[in-house]
Design a protein around this motif. Sequence first.
Motif, PDB file in Angstrom:
ATOM      1  N   ARG A 264       0.834  -1.204   0.000  1.00 35.16           N
ATOM      2  CA  ARG A 264       0.000   0.000   0.000  1.00 35.16           C
ATOM      3  C   ARG A 264       0.871   1.257   0.000  1.00 35.16           C
ATOM      4  O   ARG A 264       0.550   2.255  -0.658  1.00 35.16           O
ATOM      5  N   THR A 269      -2.329   1.370  -2.994  1.00 38.26           N
ATOM      6  CA  THR A 269      -3.534   0.553  -2.936  1.00 38.26           C
ATOM      7  C   THR A 269      -3.162  -0.819  -2.389  1.00 38.26           C
ATOM      8  O   THR A 269      -1.982  -1.118  -2.183  1.00 38.26           O
ATOM      9  N   THR A 270      -4.160  -1.668  -2.143  1.00 43.25           N
ATOM     10  CA  THR A 270      -3.892  -3.003  -1.623  1.00 43.25           C
ATOM     11  C   THR A 270      -3.370  -3.907  -2.735  1.00 43.25           C
ATOM     12  O   THR A 270      -3.479  -3.579  -3.926  1.00 43.25           O
TER      13      THR A 270
END
Length: 333
Positions: A264, A269-270
């Motif tokens: 992240r 983001t994941t």
Amino acid sequence: MSIILSSASWRELWDESWQNARNVDPLDSSDVIGEYPTQIAKGYKRNISLRNGIDLTLHRYTFHEDVITLDGQACEAGCLEWVFNLSSTFKFWDGSYVTDGQHYVAGMLMPGGESLDIARDPRIEVDIHLKPELFRTLAGEHFHLLPLELQRMVEGDESLPFSSLQTTTPAMHLVLEQILNCPYQGLTKQLYLESKSVEILALYLDSVMTQQKSKLAVKLQLDDIDRIHQAKDILLQHAEHPPSLLELARKVGMNDCTLKRGFRQVFGTTVFGYLHDYRMNRARKLLEAQTMSVQEVARAVGYASVSSFYAAFRKKFGMNPGTHLAANRRKGI
């Protein structure tokens, strides 16, 4: 009761308004006002092109009723847009609401879908438009220090149509009011608005970079960053049948918690959010190539269920994949 319009009807009404636009400043032909189509609202949009390559749009109008815009097609925006909402509430195509005192950045791809403008409060808004290359020039050698979300948008990542919502600070609000109420004309106005538009961008960057520093309090080692990039490559190589987070972590010699947190930090983001964006953008490009059916595209990007693919694509781009395929066939692209 609500006013319901297609995006095509909305554009037609505004095309007519801009054809009848009037010049505001006798000393500046680039400063024009377009009256909001009277069927929808009372008020205007004001466009001002500045010499430094920045364009401003100032909004002041009140809707007669709530306005729902339907069936919008995704389209290239051609520039980045900083949107500062001072008064009003509206809903994005993805269902999230923007309220007064919030701002965001709109990226290079404007998604289609349904949007809602709420008539309760007047719309007062300042938009700042500039080309990505100009923003990179302004950021200079510090570009790599910017939040990853913003870097990706500047680089044209179409999986990010909008940035996360931010709260407008009192300092920003003051400068926005000065832009809205600029008392000057001609060259003096241009100089004033050029300086104020750069000032608001500076305040925006100061705000997001302060947040960035707090998020990166735990610094990754260079070796960790290399492993995270390796994990990203493995993930994309096996996008159709991706490994679990634990399997991916083992492949690159990290524990899953460090990989999850570090991914992240590096990519904004994941792990599986990144994979989802990759799949959706690949699906959109395959549909635009017009060599595969929707079902074939769904399988090609790793969806066993076509209905799940439909739902994911619509959530991402605001339209069904079949609609996107048909639209590209009509356009001949």
